[in-house]
Design a protein around this motif. Structure first.
Motif, PDB file in Angstrom:
ATOM      1  N   ILE A   1       0.854  -1.195   0.000  1.00  0.00           N
ATOM      2  CA  ILE A   1       0.000   0.000   0.000  1.00  0.00           C
ATOM      3  C   ILE A   1       0.889   1.245   0.000  1.00  0.00           C
ATOM      4  O   ILE A   1       1.921   1.273   0.676  1.00  0.00           O
ATOM      5  CB  ILE A   1      -0.917   0.032   1.235  1.00  0.00           C
ATOM      6  CG1 ILE A   1      -1.904  -1.131   1.169  1.00  0.00           C
ATOM      7  CG2 ILE A   1      -1.691   1.338   1.322  1.00  0.00           C
ATOM      8  CD1 ILE A   1      -2.841  -1.226   2.324  1.00  0.00           C
ATOM      9  N   TRP A   2       0.493   2.204  -0.774  1.00  0.00           N
ATOM     10  CA  TRP A   2       1.227   3.472  -0.792  1.00  0.00           C
ATOM     11  C   TRP A   2       0.244   4.616  -0.973  1.00  0.00           C
ATOM     12  O   TRP A   2      -0.896   4.396  -1.410  1.00  0.00           O
ATOM     13  CB  TRP A   2       2.284   3.494  -1.908  1.00  0.00           C
ATOM     14  CG  TRP A   2       1.742   3.110  -3.264  1.00  0.00           C
ATOM     15  CD1 TRP A   2       1.686   1.867  -3.795  1.00  0.00           C
ATOM     16  CD2 TRP A   2       1.162   3.982  -4.253  1.00  0.00           C
ATOM     17  NE1 TRP A   2       1.116   1.888  -5.042  1.00  0.00           N
ATOM     18  CE2 TRP A   2       0.784   3.175  -5.359  1.00  0.00           C
ATOM     19  CE3 TRP A   2       0.935   5.350  -4.320  1.00  0.00           C
ATOM     20  CZ2 TRP A   2       0.192   3.706  -6.499  1.00  0.00           C
ATOM     21  CZ3 TRP A   2       0.348   5.882  -5.464  1.00  0.00           C
ATOM     22  CH2 TRP A   2      -0.013   5.056  -6.542  1.00  0.00           C
ATOM     23  N   THR A   3       0.669   5.811  -0.604  1.00  0.00           N
ATOM     24  CA  THR A   3      -0.167   6.980  -0.898  1.00  0.00           C
ATOM     25  C   THR A   3       0.712   8.040  -1.562  1.00  0.00           C
ATOM     26  O   THR A   3       1.926   8.066  -1.374  1.00  0.00           O
ATOM     27  CB  THR A   3      -0.834   7.587   0.362  1.00  0.00           C
ATOM     28  OG1 THR A   3       0.167   8.096   1.210  1.00  0.00           O
ATOM     29  CG2 THR A   3      -1.688   6.609   1.099  1.00  0.00           C
ATOM     30  N   ALA A   4       0.061   8.876  -2.357  1.00  0.00           N
ATOM     31  CA  ALA A   4       0.784   9.957  -3.030  1.00  0.00           C
ATOM     32  C   ALA A   4       0.020  11.250  -2.827  1.00  0.00           C
ATOM     33  O   ALA A   4      -1.190  11.223  -2.572  1.00  0.00           O
ATOM     34  CB  ALA A   4       0.905   9.643  -4.517  1.00  0.00           C
ATOM     35  N   ASP A   5       0.738  12.372  -2.924  1.00  0.00           N
ATOM     36  CA  ASP A   5       0.058  13.655  -2.754  1.00  0.00           C
ATOM     37  C   ASP A   5      -0.720  14.014  -4.029  1.00  0.00           C
ATOM     38  O   ASP A   5      -0.742  13.236  -4.985  1.00  0.00           O
ATOM     39  CB  ASP A   5       1.045  14.761  -2.355  1.00  0.00           C
ATOM     40  CG  ASP A   5       2.058  15.075  -3.455  1.00  0.00           C
ATOM     41  OD1 ASP A   5       1.850  14.632  -4.600  1.00  0.00           O
ATOM     42  OD2 ASP A   5       3.055  15.751  -3.159  1.00  0.00           O
ATOM     43  N   THR A   6      -1.311  15.204  -4.029  1.00  0.00           N
ATOM     44  CA  THR A   6      -2.161  15.589  -5.169  1.00  0.00           C
ATOM     45  C   THR A   6      -1.380  15.625  -6.485  1.00  0.00           C
ATOM     46  O   THR A   6      -1.947  15.455  -7.552  1.00  0.00           O
ATOM     47  CB  THR A   6      -2.787  16.980  -4.941  1.00  0.00           C
ATOM     48  OG1 THR A   6      -1.769  17.832  -4.455  1.00  0.00           O
ATOM     49  CG2 THR A   6      -3.904  16.925  -3.950  1.00  0.00           C
ATOM     50  N   HIS A   7      -0.035  15.850  -6.393  1.00  0.00           N
ATOM     51  CA  HIS A   7       0.774  15.885  -7.619  1.00  0.00           C
ATOM     52  C   HIS A   7       1.282  14.503  -8.015  1.00  0.00           C
ATOM     53  O   HIS A   7       2.055  14.371  -8.966  1.00  0.00           O
ATOM     54  CB  HIS A   7       1.965  16.820  -7.443  1.00  0.00           C
ATOM     55  CG  HIS A   7       1.561  18.182  -6.975  1.00  0.00           C
ATOM     56  ND1 HIS A   7       0.857  19.043  -7.780  1.00  0.00           N
ATOM     57  CD2 HIS A   7       1.715  18.806  -5.780  1.00  0.00           C
ATOM     58  CE1 HIS A   7       0.616  20.145  -7.098  1.00  0.00           C
ATOM     59  NE2 HIS A   7       1.111  20.024  -5.886  1.00  0.00           N
ATOM     60  N   GLY A   8       0.904  13.500  -7.236  1.00  0.00           N
ATOM     61  CA  GLY A   8       1.320  12.149  -7.568  1.00  0.00           C
ATOM     62  C   GLY A   8       2.667  11.771  -6.968  1.00  0.00           C
ATOM     63  O   GLY A   8       3.247  10.748  -7.312  1.00  0.00           O
ATOM     64  N   LYS A   9       3.177  12.593  -6.043  1.00  0.00           N
ATOM     65  CA  LYS A   9       4.478  12.287  -5.409  1.00  0.00           C
ATOM     66  C   LYS A   9       4.247  11.359  -4.219  1.00  0.00           C
ATOM     67  O   LYS A   9       3.416  11.665  -3.346  1.00  0.00           O
ATOM     68  CB  LYS A   9       5.162  13.572  -4.921  1.00  0.00           C
ATOM     69  CG  LYS A   9       5.481  14.551  -6.036  1.00  0.00           C
ATOM     70  CD  LYS A   9       6.947  14.466  -6.444  1.00  0.00           C
ATOM     71  CE  LYS A   9       7.285  15.315  -7.632  1.00  0.00           C
ATOM     72  NZ  LYS A   9       6.686  14.900  -8.909  1.00  0.00           N
ATOM     73  N   LEU A  10       5.006  10.273  -4.199  1.00  0.00           N
ATOM     74  CA  LEU A  10       4.883   9.273  -3.143  1.00  0.00           C
ATOM     75  C   LEU A  10       5.099   9.911  -1.770  1.00  0.00           C
ATOM     76  O   LEU A  10       6.069  10.653  -1.591  1.00  0.00           O
ATOM     77  CB  LEU A  10       5.981   8.233  -3.406  1.00  0.00           C
ATOM     78  CG  LEU A  10       5.788   6.836  -2.863  1.00  0.00           C
ATOM     79  CD1 LEU A  10       4.581   6.184  -3.524  1.00  0.00           C
ATOM     80  CD2 LEU A  10       7.031   6.003  -3.131  1.00  0.00           C
ATOM     81  N   ASP A  11       4.183   9.655  -0.795  1.00  0.00           N
ATOM     82  CA  ASP A  11       4.448  10.217   0.530  1.00  0.00           C
ATOM     83  C   ASP A  11       4.250   9.220   1.667  1.00  0.00           C
ATOM     84  O   ASP A  11       4.463   9.536   2.827  1.00  0.00           O
ATOM     85  CB  ASP A  11       3.629  11.502   0.778  1.00  0.00           C
ATOM     86  CG  ASP A  11       2.138  11.299   0.598  1.00  0.00           C
ATOM     87  OD1 ASP A  11       1.716  10.120   0.531  1.00  0.00           O
ATOM     88  OD2 ASP A  11       1.406  12.297   0.516  1.00  0.00           O
ATOM     89  N   TYR A  12       3.843   7.988   1.328  1.00  0.00           N
ATOM     90  CA  TYR A  12       3.751   6.953   2.362  1.00  0.00           C
ATOM     91  C   TYR A  12       3.860   5.586   1.694  1.00  0.00           C
ATOM     92  O   TYR A  12       3.333   5.379   0.608  1.00  0.00           O
ATOM     93  CB  TYR A  12       2.407   7.060   3.104  1.00  0.00           C
ATOM     94  CG  TYR A  12       2.103   5.839   3.942  1.00  0.00           C
ATOM     95  CD1 TYR A  12       2.651   5.698   5.214  1.00  0.00           C
ATOM     96  CD2 TYR A  12       1.305   4.804   3.446  1.00  0.00           C
ATOM     97  CE1 TYR A  12       2.407   4.554   5.974  1.00  0.00           C
ATOM     98  CE2 TYR A  12       1.055   3.662   4.204  1.00  0.00           C
ATOM     99  CZ  TYR A  12       1.607   3.544   5.469  1.00  0.00           C
ATOM    100  OH  TYR A  12       1.370   2.420   6.205  1.00  0.00           O
ATOM    101  N   VAL A  13       4.582   4.681   2.348  1.00  0.00           N
ATOM    102  CA  VAL A  13       4.591   3.280   1.891  1.00  0.00           C
ATOM    103  C   VAL A  13       4.402   2.409   3.125  1.00  0.00           C
ATOM    104  O   VAL A  13       4.876   2.767   4.207  1.00  0.00           O
ATOM    105  CB  VAL A  13       5.920   2.910   1.167  1.00  0.00           C
ATOM    106  CG1 VAL A  13       6.047   3.638  -0.148  1.00  0.00           C
ATOM    107  CG2 VAL A  13       7.134   3.166   2.036  1.00  0.00           C
TER     108      VAL A  13
END
Ligand code: ADP
Length: 559
Positions: free
Chosen positions: A225-237
């Motif tokens: 699972i991962w999340t990215a910010d509104t610009h699509g930059k990875l910010d959590y894995v």
């Protein structure tokens, strides 16, 4: 003329005397007010007493007269010896009725003892005190009394200055009301603040709880699972990502693209850019590098945009599932299907040969002939199935190859409809064909696509047996459509109908099938640079349409 008696004459004389006394008194008062006299005699119980207005010279009397405050001078019995007109108007009496009156008579009953205290202090020293005054019209006026005792020739007297406090008291009362309102408002705000704080605390608690739950969940499921910010930059894995890739969040930010197989990178990057641009779901299969062994394993990745209440994207949440084992299993299955169908081809050809030989024998009984015919029909079905299986494995291996040339589509489909009418005598097939439509393609494969549509139209229309076939052209493409009025399908099914092995749930009861025909048809049409589509309504039938690049007369000449 009336004759007065002695008593009456006496009375008249008395009245005249009194009148002249009153006149004299008024003149005296006027003289005092205007500063024309400096002394006066007042009759008291102990006889007449002379009061000199020693300190009240002309200027001061004028000054006192013009003051806003009331001013009185009292003798030791609190009798008013002098009053300015301001005091007279305060108590709402003519000046003449104020002079010689007890000052205490203007104090309301309830304030008398307080008044006595003030007077006592006043006589002893310069002092001040507030009291209520009652005027002639019973109006209560708050006043400030300022006492100063005066040494006059005739003895001590008391000067009292009265300041009307009505306006001040009114202001004070308004101020008090305002202050009370202000205090209430402050209390309300404080209460609201407290409620707000409680709410924020509650929300923060909820938030941290849900974050904990999320982290717990994210770290304990066997999915990346991962999340990215509104610009699509990875910010959590999550933990699984770190275990699989060998990179923590900071390293992953820079090494992300390294993790995707070079052959899959372009396609998946393009899909990700499009998802960000069009704010839509991202869905891809790619090979994802496992560290530390460096093996690329097939993954199915998805990312969905997370939106706020106004529909703005606040984050992207992505998952990645390792499908390598399933993919390999499928590949092995495809391989098996390919080999098995290929191996079946030879015995089937032999079988077909022997059936033809048997058919050609003389003196066969009708029973034997019918057996041979049934065997031949079954063989045809078997051959069709095996051909489809072979096609599917060829498509999977990227080996569905065929030659193309210009041919007359109208003639080809004319022939197909004629054959179909023989095959399906119970069905009425209506033709609406444009003349001599020429296309570039492989006749056999286009026949295969068309016949699959006709077969399906028959299979899935058990009651209404009308079928309409059309050939049109729009200047660029030839458009073929097959319309039936059978069971139809839902919008949801229409999305998946061209996928391999897909069958509409419940159609097993209508007709058997394996869900390969439309998949092969769509691959063939794709190879022809055309398009295949379906439009349908449940229980109303289907319209299948495919297009092929049109060859115009000018094009034909140059070929
Ligand atoms: P098959 O018919 O052998 O299952 P196809 O690939 O030709 O395979 O069709 C896939 C599925 O699409 C069918 O199983 C059926 O559920 C549905 N389908 C195809 N054509 C029609 C049609 N004309 N009307 C209704 N459903 C259809």
């Amino acid at each position: 003329m009336k004759i007065l008696n002695g008593d009456q004459r006496h009375l008249l004389k008395e009245i005249e005397e009194l009148r002249s006394q009153l006149q004299e008194a008024n003149e005296t008062i006027h003289a005092i007010r205007t500063g024309q006299i400096d002394a006066l005699v007042v009759s008291t119980e102990t006889g007449p007493q002379l009061y000199t207005l020693k300190s009240a010279d002309h200027t001061y009397r004028i000054f006192i007269e013009k003051m806003k405050e009331g001013a009185v001078t009292l003798n030791q019995d609190d009798v008013i010896l002098y009053s300015n007109s301001q005091f007279a108007s305060m108590v709402d009496l003519p000046l003449s009725e104020v002079i010689g009156v007890q000052f205490g008579s203007f104090i309301p009953e309830g304030c008398k003892s307080e008044f006595r205290k003030l007077m006592k202090n006043g006589w002893n020293s310069d002092s001040k005190g507030e009291i209520l005054l009652k005027n002639n019209k019973d109006r209560i006026i708050p006043v400030l009394l300022s006492f100063t005792s005066l040494e006059l020739d005739e003895g001590t007297s008391l000067s009292v200055i009265l300041t009307d406090l009505s306006a001040q008291k009114e202001g004070e009362s308004q101020l008090k009301t305002k202050n009370e309102q202000l205090e209430q408002a402050r209390r309300d705000v404080a209460k609201m603040n407290e409620e707000l704080e409680d709410m924020v605390k509650e929300r923060t608690k909820d938030l941290s709880l849900s974050r904990e739950y999320f982290q717990y969940l994210a770290n304990n499921i066997p999915v990346i699972i991962w999340t990215a910010d509104t610009h699509g930059k990875l910010d959590y894995v999550n933990r699984r990502w770190v275990e699989y890739t060998g990179y923590d969040i900071e390293e992953s930010k820079t090494k992300q693209t390294e993790l995707i197989h070079p052959d899959d990178l372009e396609k998946s990057s393009l899909a990700w850019r499009e998802a960000l641009k069009f704010k839509q779901k991202y869905e891809q299969e790619f090979r994802f590098k496992r560290n530390p062994d460096g093996a690329y394993r097939w993954h199915y990745a998805q990312a969905i945009p997370f939106k706020d209440e106004e529909g703005h994207i606040t984050a992207w949440i992505g998952t990645s599932i390792d499908i390598d084992d399933q993919k390999k299993q499928l590949e092995r299955k495809d391989e098996f299907i390919g080999v098995a169908s290929h191996e079946l081809k030879t015995p089937m050809t032999t079988l077909k040969g022997y059936l033809q030989l048997m058919e050609s024998q003389q003196d066969l009984s009708d029973t034997v002939k019918s057996y041979i015919s049934k065997a031949s029909n079954s063989l045809i079905k078997l051959q069709r199935l095996v051909d489809q299986l072979l096609d599917v494995s060829k498509i999977k291996a990227g080996k569905l190859e065929f030659s193309k040339h210009v041919f007359n589509l109208t003639e080809l489909l004319d022939q197909c409809v004629e054959n179909s009418s023989i095959m399906y005598p119970l069905y009425t097939i209506k033709k609406e064909f444009a003349e001599n439509i020429m296309v570039m393609g492989n006749e056999e494969r286009i026949e295969q696509v068309f016949m699959n549509l006709i077969n399906n139209a028959v299979k899935y229309s058990p009651t209404n047996r009308n079928i309409t076939v059309r050939i049109e052209e729009d200047g660029v493409s030839a458009i073929v459509s097959v319309t039936d009025f059978g069971v139809g399908m839902s919008e949801q099914d229409q999305k998946f109908i061209f996928e391999r092995f897909y069958r509409v749930n419940g159609h097993d009861h209508v007709a058997p099938g394996l869900g390969m025909g439309l998949y092969i048809a769509s691959e063939i049409i794709k190879e022809h640079n055309g398009e295949i589509k379906v439009k349908s309504k449940l229980n109303e039938g289907c319209v299948f349409t495919f297009s092929l690049p049109l060859v115009k007369v000018s094009d034909q000449l140059s070929i």
